[in-house]
Write an enzyme that holds these catalytic residues in place. Sequence first.
Site, PDB file in Angstrom:
ATOM      1  N   ARG A 205     -44.351 122.004 -53.017  1.00 55.85           N
ATOM      2  CA  ARG A 205     -43.067 121.309 -52.834  1.00 55.85           C
ATOM      3  C   ARG A 205     -42.144 122.027 -51.853  1.00 55.85           C
ATOM      4  O   ARG A 205     -41.277 121.400 -51.253  1.00 55.85           O
ATOM      5  CB  ARG A 205     -42.389 121.089 -54.184  1.00 55.85           C
ATOM      6  CG  ARG A 205     -43.240 120.254 -55.134  1.00 55.85           C
ATOM      7  CD  ARG A 205     -42.453 119.543 -56.204  1.00 55.85           C
ATOM      8  NE  ARG A 205     -43.345 118.930 -57.170  1.00 55.85           N
ATOM      9  CZ  ARG A 205     -44.028 117.804 -56.978  1.00 55.85           C
ATOM     10  NH1 ARG A 205     -43.901 117.147 -55.837  1.00 55.85           N
ATOM     11  NH2 ARG A 205     -44.830 117.327 -57.918  1.00 55.85           N
TER      12      ARG A 205
ATOM     13  N   ARG B 298     -46.950 133.032 -65.424  1.00 56.97           N
ATOM     14  CA  ARG B 298     -46.165 131.908 -65.934  1.00 56.97           C
ATOM     15  C   ARG B 298     -46.299 131.843 -67.457  1.00 56.97           C
ATOM     16  O   ARG B 298     -47.393 131.755 -67.989  1.00 56.97           O
ATOM     17  CB  ARG B 298     -46.626 130.597 -65.288  1.00 56.97           C
ATOM     18  CG  ARG B 298     -46.406 130.584 -63.785  1.00 56.97           C
ATOM     19  CD  ARG B 298     -46.909 129.307 -63.139  1.00 56.97           C
ATOM     20  NE  ARG B 298     -46.096 128.159 -63.518  1.00 56.97           N
ATOM     21  CZ  ARG B 298     -46.297 126.924 -63.048  1.00 56.97           C
ATOM     22  NH1 ARG B 298     -47.299 126.694 -62.204  1.00 56.97           N
ATOM     23  NH2 ARG B 298     -45.517 125.914 -63.421  1.00 56.97           N
TER      24      ARG B 298
ATOM     25  N   ASP C 284     -38.462 118.167 -60.351  1.00 53.51           N
ATOM     26  CA  ASP C 284     -39.364 118.213 -59.198  1.00 53.51           C
ATOM     27  C   ASP C 284     -38.734 117.622 -57.939  1.00 53.51           C
ATOM     28  O   ASP C 284     -39.277 117.776 -56.843  1.00 53.51           O
ATOM     29  CB  ASP C 284     -40.676 117.475 -59.510  1.00 53.51           C
ATOM     30  CG  ASP C 284     -41.621 118.319 -60.354  1.00 53.51           C
ATOM     31  OD1 ASP C 284     -41.351 119.531 -60.508  1.00 53.51           O
ATOM     32  OD2 ASP C 284     -42.614 117.779 -60.866  1.00 53.51           O
TER      33      ASP C 284
ATOM     34  N   SER D 289     -41.198 120.316 -70.504  1.00 51.86           N
ATOM     35  CA  SER D 289     -41.658 119.090 -71.162  1.00 51.86           C
ATOM     36  C   SER D 289     -43.177 119.048 -71.240  1.00 51.86           C
ATOM     37  O   SER D 289     -43.740 118.313 -72.054  1.00 51.86           O
ATOM     38  CB  SER D 289     -41.148 117.863 -70.406  1.00 51.86           C
ATOM     39  OG  SER D 289     -41.700 117.812 -69.100  1.00 51.86           O
TER      40      SER D 289
ATOM     41  N   LYS E 164     -49.693 112.307 -59.666  1.00 49.28           N
ATOM     42  CA  LYS E 164     -50.320 113.456 -60.323  1.00 49.28           C
ATOM     43  C   LYS E 164     -49.908 113.517 -61.799  1.00 49.28           C
ATOM     44  O   LYS E 164     -50.734 113.784 -62.674  1.00 49.28           O
ATOM     45  CB  LYS E 164     -49.927 114.745 -59.603  1.00 49.28           C
ATOM     46  CG  LYS E 164     -50.554 116.011 -60.175  1.00 49.28           C
ATOM     47  CD  LYS E 164     -50.406 117.177 -59.215  1.00 49.28           C
ATOM     48  CE  LYS E 164     -48.968 117.650 -59.091  1.00 49.28           C
ATOM     49  NZ  LYS E 164     -48.544 118.513 -60.225  1.00 49.28           N
TER      50      LYS E 164
ATOM     51  N   ARG F 269     -38.446 128.867 -57.677  1.00 46.14           N
ATOM     52  CA  ARG F 269     -37.983 127.924 -56.655  1.00 46.14           C
ATOM     53  C   ARG F 269     -36.521 128.143 -56.262  1.00 46.14           C
ATOM     54  O   ARG F 269     -36.134 127.792 -55.147  1.00 46.14           O
ATOM     55  CB  ARG F 269     -38.213 126.479 -57.134  1.00 46.14           C
ATOM     56  CG  ARG F 269     -39.695 126.109 -57.112  1.00 46.14           C
ATOM     57  CD  ARG F 269     -39.978 124.712 -57.626  1.00 46.14           C
ATOM     58  NE  ARG F 269     -41.368 124.341 -57.358  1.00 46.14           N
ATOM     59  CZ  ARG F 269     -41.965 123.256 -57.830  1.00 46.14           C
ATOM     60  NH1 ARG F 269     -41.296 122.423 -58.614  1.00 46.14           N
ATOM     61  NH2 ARG F 269     -43.235 123.003 -57.522  1.00 46.14           N
TER      62      ARG F 269
END
Length: 437
Positions: A392, A126, A317, A174, A24, A348
């Site tokens: 995830r 976000r 990640d 990033s 991805k 998370r």
Amino acid sequence: MKPNIVISKPSRVSKGTIQLTGSKSECNRALVIEALSKGKVKVQNVSDAADAVLLAGILRGAQEVHSSLIIDHSPNEDSYEPSTMNHELKTVNIGPAGTAMRFLTAYFTLQDEEVILTGSERMKQRPIGVLVDALRELGADISYVENEGYPPLKITGNIQQSAARIAIKGNISSQYITALLLIAPNLPLGLGLEIIGDLTSRPYVEMTLAMLEQAGIKHNWTDNVISIAKQDFSETSIWVEPDWSAASYWYAIAALSDEAELFLPGLTSYSLQGDSVITEIMANFGITSQFKDGGVLLTKEPKPIIRKEFDLKKCPDLAQTIVVVCAALGHEATFTGLETLKIKETDRIAALQNELAKIGVKLIENNEAYTLDCSGKFIPEKVLFHTYEDHRMAMAFAPLAILIPEVEFEDANVVEKSYPAFWTDLEKVGFVSPPTP
């Protein structure tokens, strides 16, 4: 209503061949490069991850676009309500796709059109102010439709560049830096980008520059300044490697199995993807990676786990995967470099704390370091894990079905964001899902 899924794994032996979809991360960058090259660059092995399919649809013009059209590519999301907007504008709803939001914010500043760029309710929480401020400093015309610093955005293209050099903090995302670097060759004055402080997820920036170079774009990186002059793309094709982030879940499965022999075709030892570092990390858990026959073979050997500290700043990640494996094995490790996890698809850190508590494990924060307390760890007969609309979370916790007889996940379709075939692939190595009554 979003469907749940229940999985179990009768055997603790995991063997098989798994063909992973394209990366991805690579694919999203390649698609933007393809669009900015105006046909000179072609992308091969496009990922079937929902985020990549969405971005390809927008950039390749999968639908006929009219000035009043609302393009809603968002899977399983409520469409954005445009009632407060000027209906003469094109509205692009990217749902929960964070990468698409960042990359398209920069991309649309170069286009000869005016758009509203929006997304899911979570996307509107976000932050994107750092990127917007940087683009405004370059001369872009961007305004906030609702809340200052957050999507949705109104972007007026045909940037009138007023500065050739700007600065941006390196410890936030990033993807902000990548979004700017991708448009740099098309900017009238090029771009000199000064990175202030530590650079989070450096491998992702290096991936961006390497892929631009594949397309003929030269850069100079001296100290903390990356410079890209205005220049033309070369005619070429970019092949997207399979996804190392997806591979990480198979490393986790190998680590929690008693015996493992898993082959992942197409992965190489010289990958551009920062998450390929999973080979080194999982070596600590007895997982050997052999690159042969056009892929990587994972095997497990009994090995005591010695490493106690994991710095994940360059590969955030992988954090959920590694934390869950350590928790499942009762390994009380400490993790750093998790600063960006709170602004991902969900918070998370909080999500990990909530779900690990269901097996008696605590993730304790202490001055930006996080340590596992496994003293109360137990293995329940069955458990329901929440996914928080985060792909995830589902995939990081799925390997626990090797240890827990019955594991249920809410919103099975959440994996479509990056790995649509995940549940089907699990069946290939012995995971089973009882039929829905």
